[in-house]
Scaffold this motif. Structure first.
Motif, PDB file in Angstrom:
ATOM      1  N   ILE A 186       1.137  -1.169   0.045  1.00  0.00           N
ATOM      2  CA  ILE A 186       0.041  -0.090   0.037  1.00  0.00           C
ATOM      3  C   ILE A 186       1.062   0.901  -0.079  1.00  0.00           C
ATOM      4  N   ASN A 268      -9.206 -16.232  -6.222  1.00  0.00           N
ATOM      5  CA  ASN A 268      -8.858 -16.117  -4.511  1.00  0.00           C
ATOM      6  C   ASN A 268      -9.533 -14.807  -4.379  1.00  0.00           C
ATOM      7  N   ALA A 270      -8.313 -11.583  -4.108  1.00  0.00           N
ATOM      8  CA  ALA A 270      -8.188 -10.628  -5.336  1.00  0.00           C
ATOM      9  C   ALA A 270      -9.000 -10.369  -6.318  1.00  0.00           C
ATOM     10  N   PHE A 271      -9.582 -12.107  -7.166  1.00  0.00           N
ATOM     11  CA  PHE A 271     -10.338 -11.724  -8.250  1.00  0.00           C
ATOM     12  C   PHE A 271     -11.267 -11.786  -7.626  1.00  0.00           C
ATOM     13  N   ASP A 274     -12.164  -8.082  -7.782  1.00  0.00           N
ATOM     14  CA  ASP A 274     -12.359  -7.847  -9.152  1.00  0.00           C
ATOM     15  C   ASP A 274     -13.823  -8.127  -9.826  1.00  0.00           C
ATOM     16  N   ALA A 277     -15.954  -5.251  -8.914  1.00  0.00           N
ATOM     17  CA  ALA A 277     -15.695  -4.351  -9.807  1.00  0.00           C
ATOM     18  C   ALA A 277     -15.727  -4.251 -11.709  1.00  0.00           C
ATOM     19  N   LEU A 293      -6.881  -4.933   0.920  1.00  0.00           N
ATOM     20  CA  LEU A 293      -5.543  -4.412  -0.467  1.00  0.00           C
ATOM     21  C   LEU A 293      -6.424  -3.605  -1.906  1.00  0.00           C
ATOM     22  N   LYS A 294      -7.464  -3.881  -2.117  1.00  0.00           N
ATOM     23  CA  LYS A 294      -8.284  -4.162  -3.058  1.00  0.00           C
ATOM     24  C   LYS A 294      -9.024  -2.675  -2.368  1.00  0.00           C
ATOM     25  N   ASN A 297      -5.491   0.078  -3.050  1.00  0.00           N
ATOM     26  CA  ASN A 297      -5.923   0.085  -4.387  1.00  0.00           C
ATOM     27  C   ASN A 297      -6.112   1.136  -4.990  1.00  0.00           C
ATOM     28  N   ALA A 298      -6.782   0.039  -4.999  1.00  0.00           N
ATOM     29  CA  ALA A 298      -8.017   0.054  -6.866  1.00  0.00           C
ATOM     30  C   ALA A 298      -9.139   0.985  -6.986  1.00  0.00           C
ATOM     31  N   ASN A 299      -9.437   1.427  -5.295  1.00  0.00           N
ATOM     32  CA  ASN A 299     -10.750   2.373  -5.097  1.00  0.00           C
ATOM     33  C   ASN A 299     -12.024   1.536  -5.195  1.00  0.00           C
ATOM     34  N   ILE A 300     -12.014   0.079  -5.185  1.00  0.00           N
ATOM     35  CA  ILE A 300     -13.400  -0.937  -5.222  1.00  0.00           C
ATOM     36  C   ILE A 300     -14.066  -0.658  -4.452  1.00  0.00           C
ATOM     37  N   GLY A 338      -0.051 -11.310  -1.281  1.00  0.00           N
ATOM     38  CA  GLY A 338      -0.761 -10.056  -0.562  1.00  0.00           C
ATOM     39  C   GLY A 338      -1.792 -11.235   0.171  1.00  0.00           C
TER      40      GLY A 338
ATOM     41  N   ALA B  48      -9.540   2.067 -11.209  1.00  0.00           N
ATOM     42  CA  ALA B  48      -8.455   2.026 -11.143  1.00  0.00           C
ATOM     43  C   ALA B  48      -7.482   1.327 -11.791  1.00  0.00           C
ATOM     44  N   GLY B 236      -3.761  -4.622  -6.489  1.00  0.00           N
ATOM     45  CA  GLY B 236      -4.889  -4.034  -7.521  1.00  0.00           C
ATOM     46  C   GLY B 236      -4.248  -2.874  -7.902  1.00  0.00           C
TER      47      GLY B 236
END
Lengths: 361, 273
Positions: A186, A268, A270-271, A274, A277, A293-294, A297-300, A338, B48, B236
């Protein structure tokens, strides 16, 4: 063809071969007190141990018990012994889902959580009381995870099933976030003053409170698209809640008026994030690290609305290795940096004076 | 004696005639157009997972300067690891596919024996081998073998095709002049196959780079650009993921470009162009 051109090609090929061979054969001297890690998906870890591809592994259930039950590996440390009662999987909800059609979806989220709570309580009681229900529990777990009941029994022995997000649980989320920040996974807290502010923003306990007040419904009040991970026994409560035979012909979700639609399970967390998202799911069972984390980092935009389990991970070593020190200079498989399991291995290695390094560096 | 001005004019005329000039101004325009469309998309979609070109460029530069989190290595280390396994996979494929292809093209029995097996394996995508190669060939050689599979089949097909495309008149002429089988092979068939082999190499290199992410997902010994892309997706950190993809694109363009250059050079040398 000119002879010189053929010679040039042959020389070029030999030169490439020599460079590659030198690169392969050159191995720097092994450092003292180093544990090497390599990313190996939990599903492949038992086979990787059996073929001596790796000498240790760290993962969640049922993958730990996969290796334990058939004697492929033995436990070096259970995660609960390293980090007592550390939270693992959680339920997340997509904020836009919970907030659109506010009253209705708000209610649906609470109802899904109520089913999760009832299933969790049933699992805890069943494990305590044993008997016919316990056999049934093992069978349901075996069918879901595609394992035998011995593996399932071994797996649930070290998982703490719970749903409450207490202060210590939130503190753990802060610890995970801080660890990821220290590792550089992060890079920015994206406008949050500190990790506490971030965790406060992502954890929403209001649905848990509301869940305790919802009543069963004779009619289906709405549909929730619910994601989950492939064969993950940490998420046993979802499997139990989705079972029809235990609850008189309809699932617990249906008992509380929710129709569940699930896409194929994710490999997992992380998927699964997604999946949020892509607007494939409204709610999901996943590990807390990918959610944290996501989200950052990815603003989900998701919120953690319930805990699913604590503990239930372990560091194992292939049969014959009984202490962590014997893994010095050896390779341990992790699901990837992660994950909680990777953090756990790094923490444990550091505690024992070892450096954790990527295999081949 | 031509004056330098005349020479320059002649060169310019040649450039104009061959269409090089068109390429010279259309290529940057096309790339610039792509960047603008990408940038606009990133603004409109505003997610993102679709960062703009500038963010990706920043991540690209940063990936070379700052070690990747938890991996502890910079992009040049990842490139070195990927190149190492890529070259190994490629060289292995070359060493197996070329002799096998020559034999299958030249000897009918060899083709009859090997073809059924090869035809069974050819349609299986390299990614399908990923989990099993980890177990058979372990962490280092597993990814190498995935590259091997990716490069092997196009190379083999082209070599076989090359042998079969040799002008029969050349073979007859050589035989008439008293060439035995070995001389026919070394003096006529093999040299004629080289341009086809180079085409196979060019295609194989392209497919090899396509396999790198799948190959490196199964093991990250020494890191690798493919693993870097996968890892950044998992975190991400999409701008870094795209930076890794840009690196693969550059590596692919470079290796395929070099191979194409050699291919054209050899074709000219062989009088095929």
């Amino acid at each position: 063809m000119k002879r010189s051109a053929i010679y040039a090609i042959i020389v070029a090929i030999i030169a490439i071969l020599a460079v590659v061979a030198a690169a392969v054969l050159y191995k720097p001297a092994a450092e003292e007190k180093v544990i090497y890690w390599s990313a190996v998906a939990p599903a492949n870890q038992r086979a990787a141990l059996q073929t001596n591809t790796v000498q240790g592994a760290v993962s969640w259930e049922p993958y730990v018990s996969d290796s334990l039950v058939d004697g492929t590996a033995n436990v070096i440390a259970w995660s609960n012994d390293i980090w007592p009662h550390h939270p693992c999987c959680v339920i997340a909800v997509k904020t836009s889902f919970a907030e659109s059609d506010a009253a209705k979806n708000n209610d649906l989220v609470a109802r899904v959580i109520r089913a999760h709570i009832d299933a969790t309580n049933w699992i805890i009681e069943t494990i305590e009381n044993g008997g016919e229900n316990y056999t049934k529990l093992l069978e349901i777990g075996a069918e879901f995870s595609n394992r035998n009941t011995t593996v399932v029994e071994s797996a649930i022995e070290h998982i703490e099933f719970n749903y409450e997000i207490t202060k210590p649980v939130k503190k753990w989320f802060e610890n995970y976030t801080s660890m990821f920040a220290d590792l550089g996974q992060i890079t920015s807290l994206s406008g949050y003053a500190n990790v506490t502010a971030f965790v406060d923003s992502i954890v929403n306990t209001s649905y848990l409170e509301k869940a305790m007040t919802v009543e069963p419904s004779d009619t289906i009040l709405g549909t929730v698209r619910l994601g989950y991970l492939m064969g993950d026994l940490h998420q046993f409560a979802r499997v139990v809640a989705a079972n029809e035979t235990l609850w008189g012909g309809k699932t617990l979700f249906e008992k509380y008026g929710v129709e569940i639609q699930s896409p194929l399970p994710y490999a997992n967390g992380a998927f699964l994030m997604d999946g949020f998202a892509r607007d494939e799911i409204d709610m999901g069972y996943l590990g807390s690290p990918p959610a944290l984390l996501k989200r950052i980092n990815a603003n989900i935009p998701i919120e953690i609305v319930s805990l699913v389990n604590s503990g239930g991970s372990a560091i194992v070593a292939k049969a014959g290795i009984t202490s962590f020190s014997e893994l010095n200079g050896q390779t341990v498989a992790t699901p990837g940096p992660g994950s909680i399991q990777h953090l756990l291995l790094m923490f444990y290695a550091n505690e024992h004076g070892y450096k954790l390094k990527l295999k081949g560096t | 004696m031509i004056s330098p001005w005349e020479r320059l004019k002649k060169k310019w005329r040649k450039i104009s005639e061959t269409g090089t000039l068109r390429i010279l101004w259309i290529t940057p325009l096309s790339l610039a157009g792509f960047l603008v469309v990408w940038w606009l998309f990133s603004i409109v979609i505003n997610r993102a997972y679709l960062p703009g070109p500038y963010e990706v460029f920043q991540a690209f530069v940063d990936s070379f300067l700052t070690p990747a989190p938890s991996l502890g290595i910079t992009m040049d280390d990842n490139i070195a690891s990927s190149l190492q396994r890529f070259l190994l996979g490629f060289v292995l494929a070359f060493c197996v596919a070329v002799p096998l292809g020559l034999m299958m093209g030249f000897f009918r029995t060899a083709e009859t024996v090997a073809k059924p097996v090869i035809e069974v394996f050819r349609p299986i995508p390299p990614i399908a081998w990923v989990p099993v190669f980890l177990l058979i060939f372990k962490l280092f050689w597993g990814p190498v073998m995935v590259i091997f599979i990716g490069v092997f089949f196009p190379l083999l097909s082209n070599v076989i095709f090359g042998v079969k495309s040799v002008d029969p008149t050349l073979i007859d002429a050589a035989r008439t002049l008293g060439a035995d089988r070995i001389r026919l092979f070394t003096k006529v068939i093999f040299p004629s196959t080289v341009p086809f082999l180079m085409t196979g190499i060019t295609i194989g290199l392209g497919i090899g780079w396509m396999c790198i992410v799948a190959a490196e997902m199964i093991g990250a010994v020494g890191g690798g650009v493919g693993y870097y892309i996968y890892f950044m997706e998992q975190l991400g950190k999409y701008e870094y993921m795209y930076a890794g993809m840009v690196v693969i694109a550059i590596l692919g363009i470079l290796t395929v470009g070099i191979s194409r250059y050699i291919e054209q050079y050899l074709s000219r040398l062989m009088g095929m162009k």
